[in-house]
Every structure is written in C-alpha cells, then in structure tokens.
Write a protein that holds these residues in place. Structure first.
Motif, PDB file in Angstrom:
ATOM      1  N   ASP A   1      -2.547  -3.947  -3.045  1.00  0.00           N
ATOM      2  CA  ASP A   1      -1.719  -2.749  -3.212  1.00  0.00           C
ATOM      3  C   ASP A   1      -0.229  -3.074  -3.167  1.00  0.00           C
ATOM      4  O   ASP A   1       0.613  -2.172  -3.170  1.00  0.00           O
TER       5      ASP A   1
ATOM      6  N   GLY B   1       2.643  -1.287  -5.176  1.00  0.00           N
ATOM      7  CA  GLY B   1       2.870   0.156  -5.035  1.00  0.00           C
ATOM      8  C   GLY B   1       4.230   0.509  -4.444  1.00  0.00           C
ATOM      9  O   GLY B   1       4.811   1.544  -4.764  1.00  0.00           O
TER      10      GLY B   1
ATOM     11  N   THR C   1       7.444   1.299  -6.973  1.00  0.00           N
ATOM     12  CA  THR C   1       7.606   2.609  -7.600  1.00  0.00           C
ATOM     13  C   THR C   1       7.814   3.684  -6.535  1.00  0.00           C
ATOM     14  O   THR C   1       8.483   4.676  -6.776  1.00  0.00           O
TER      15      THR C   1
ATOM     16  N   LEU D   1       6.375  -1.527 -14.135  1.00  0.00           N
ATOM     17  CA  LEU D   1       5.452  -0.731 -13.322  1.00  0.00           C
ATOM     18  C   LEU D   1       5.629   0.747 -13.626  1.00  0.00           C
ATOM     19  O   LEU D   1       6.631   1.344 -13.223  1.00  0.00           O
TER      20      LEU D   1
ATOM     21  N   LYS E   1       5.383   4.741 -13.329  1.00  0.00           N
ATOM     22  CA  LYS E   1       5.353   5.624 -12.163  1.00  0.00           C
ATOM     23  C   LYS E   1       4.264   6.685 -12.261  1.00  0.00           C
ATOM     24  O   LYS E   1       4.001   7.383 -11.284  1.00  0.00           O
TER      25      LYS E   1
ATOM     26  N   LYS F   1       1.026   9.041 -12.283  1.00  0.00           N
ATOM     27  CA  LYS F   1      -0.077   9.136 -11.310  1.00  0.00           C
ATOM     28  C   LYS F   1      -1.290   8.337 -11.762  1.00  0.00           C
ATOM     29  O   LYS F   1      -2.160   8.005 -10.946  1.00  0.00           O
TER      30      LYS F   1
ATOM     31  N   ASN G   1      -1.227   5.413 -12.542  1.00  0.00           N
ATOM     32  CA  ASN G   1      -0.962   3.979 -12.339  1.00  0.00           C
ATOM     33  C   ASN G   1      -1.917   3.285 -11.365  1.00  0.00           C
ATOM     34  O   ASN G   1      -1.799   2.091 -11.137  1.00  0.00           O
ATOM     35  N   VAL G   2      -2.857   4.036 -10.789  1.00  0.00           N
ATOM     36  CA  VAL G   2      -3.871   3.386  -9.950  1.00  0.00           C
ATOM     37  C   VAL G   2      -5.200   3.230 -10.697  1.00  0.00           C
ATOM     38  O   VAL G   2      -6.162   2.691 -10.152  1.00  0.00           O
TER      39      VAL G   2
ATOM     40  N   ASN H   1      -3.571  -3.809  -7.885  1.00  0.00           N
ATOM     41  CA  ASN H   1      -4.125  -2.487  -8.212  1.00  0.00           C
ATOM     42  C   ASN H   1      -3.212  -1.590  -9.033  1.00  0.00           C
ATOM     43  O   ASN H   1      -3.699  -0.776  -9.819  1.00  0.00           O
ATOM     44  N   HIS H   2      -1.900  -1.679  -8.842  1.00  0.00           N
ATOM     45  CA  HIS H   2      -1.015  -0.759  -9.560  1.00  0.00           C
ATOM     46  C   HIS H   2      -0.707  -1.285 -10.961  1.00  0.00           C
ATOM     47  O   HIS H   2      -0.439  -2.477 -11.135  1.00  0.00           O
TER      48      HIS H   2
ATOM     49  N   HIS I   1       0.584  -2.598 -14.221  1.00  0.00           N
ATOM     50  CA  HIS I   1       1.766  -3.427 -14.475  1.00  0.00           C
ATOM     51  C   HIS I   1       1.623  -4.187 -15.777  1.00  0.00           C
ATOM     52  O   HIS I   1       0.542  -4.662 -16.116  1.00  0.00           O
TER      53      HIS I   1
END
Ligand code: 5GP
Ligand code: ZN
Length: 216
Positions: free
Chosen positions: A4, A7, A10, A43, A45, A47, A49-50, A129-130, A132
C-alpha cells in the motif's frame, strides 16, 4: 501493508519531496527504487485507483485523464534527459554549436527528440496496490536494478502500454500473470544480444550501451 506504500502520495501530495507534480487527476512522483536513469510514476487520484489496472481503465474518462498526465510525465522525463545527457548527444551538440555560432543559421538543426527515448506502461501484475503508470528512460541503468525480473518486467509484454487499454475481454495479456515472462532470457534492449540469465553481465553491457546511447 508494504503493497500500500504508494497510497500516501495521492493522499498527501505536499508531504513528500518525491512528488514532482500534483493536480486534480494525479500526482507524478519519482520511483523510490528506479530501474532506469530517470524513472517516474503517474498515480491517478481516482477512487478506482485501488482496482487492478485492467479493471480501473475500463473507465474511459479515467483513461483519457491519465493519458494526459502520462504525456506530461513524458515531457518531464524528456527534459530531465536533455539536462543530463544533452551535452553528450551529437544532435544536441550540433544544435548548440549552430545556435552559438557567430553567424547562426536561420533554421537551427533539430536537437535530439528525447521523447523517443522513453518507455511507458503498466505491469500486468503490479506489486503495488495503487494504480500507477511507469514513465522511464529506455536505458535500464540504475543500481536498483538487481534482478532479472526487474529487467524483464519492463522489457517483455509484462509491461502493457496505455494505448492497449481498455483491454478486450479475450486479450491474452489478461492471462500473463506470473507466467514465463519472468524467466525468459535477458536480451539487451538496444542490440538484442542475449545474456541468458546472467544479470551481472547484462548490467555491465547496459552501462556500455548507455554510454553510446547518450552520445547518439
Ligand atoms: P509495480 O511492479 O507495482 O508496477 O511497480 C511498483 C513501483 O513502485 C516499483 O518501480 C517500485 O520501485 C516503486 N516503489 C515501491 N515502493 C515505493 C515507495 O514507497 N515510494 C515510491 N516512490 N516508489 C515505490
Ligand atoms: Zn546491447
């Protein structure tokens, strides 16, 4: 969770020196373990993005927004390459000499197009996880590149270009997983010489290629 770790950028862009750019759509950061001499990450922003990138980029609006930010990151990488290597590059030198001549020509010779020296894309199976997008110089020269998988994750179809999104339902890239890309031979991106699994030899060779490449 270590996965994570992206994260925070952002969530709190102003808290990190690694954040080079910030707007409503994305931040652009320096990769903490760069695998090329210049290596940035875009990255989003959103929502979304997960979500896994294949899922996240099913949203055409997100995809369109991020293409704009990736183009911006490419410009940033290109100017950093010009700053770092322009003095060595033959085409840049010709431009500088013409510009500074006593009798400069009306039309200067074109300098080097550093935008052509950039790789962009998303790992088919990201480790973080985020969402990119990698935006990096082609050279693959950096002390942080220590394993074959580091190299091959950017030099095989494991790296999926943004242009391929949204991926068709039956796109074979969806099935890549941790498949054979991981163990394929190490092949020089510039001259295609095969180094089998010898990462130390490959790295020594990449350093030589880097020296030639920056002089082009
Ligand atoms: P992936 O394999 O998920 O596509 O790549 C993740 C990238 O994030 C890698 O290039 C890795 O070096 C980078 N990275 C991992 N942790 C951090 C971190 O905490 N900060 C930054 N700036 N980059 C990171
Ligand atoms: Zn080579």
């Amino acid at each position: 969770d270590r996965r994570d770790g992206l994260g925070v950028y952002t969530a709190d862009p102003y808290a990190y020196d690694r954040v080079l750019f910030n707007n409503e759509n994305a931040v652009i950061i320096q990769d903490m373990f760069p695998k090329s001499s210049v290596h940035l990450l875009v990255l989003p922003k959103s929502k979304r993005n997960v979500l896994h990138p294949f899922k996240a980029f099913e949203d055409p609006e997100l995809l369109a927004d991020i293409k704009v930010e990736v183009e911006r990151a490419k410009q940033m990488v290109a100017s950093e390459l010009r700053r770092k290597y322009g003095q060595f590059s033959k085409s840049e030198q010709a431009r500088i000499q013409a510009r500074d001549a006593d009798d400069p020509p009306n039309v200067l010779p074109a300098g080097r197009d550093w935008m052509k020296e950039i790789i962009t894309g998303i790992h088919a199976v990201p480790s973080m996880n985020h969402l990119h997008v990698h935006v990096m110089s082609k050279d693959m020269v950096n002390d942080c590149l220590t394993r074959s998988a580091h190299y091959n994750s950017f030099q095989t179809s494991f790296l999926v270009p943004l242009e391929e999104f949204p991926l068709p339902e039956d796109d074979p890239v969806r099935q890549i997983g941790y498949g054979p890309w991981h163990t394929v031979d190490l092949v020089c991106w510039r001259c295609k010489k095969n180094f089998s699994n010898k990462v130390t030899k490959l790295k020594a060779h990449l350093a030589e290629e880097h020296d030639q490449w920056k002089r082009e």
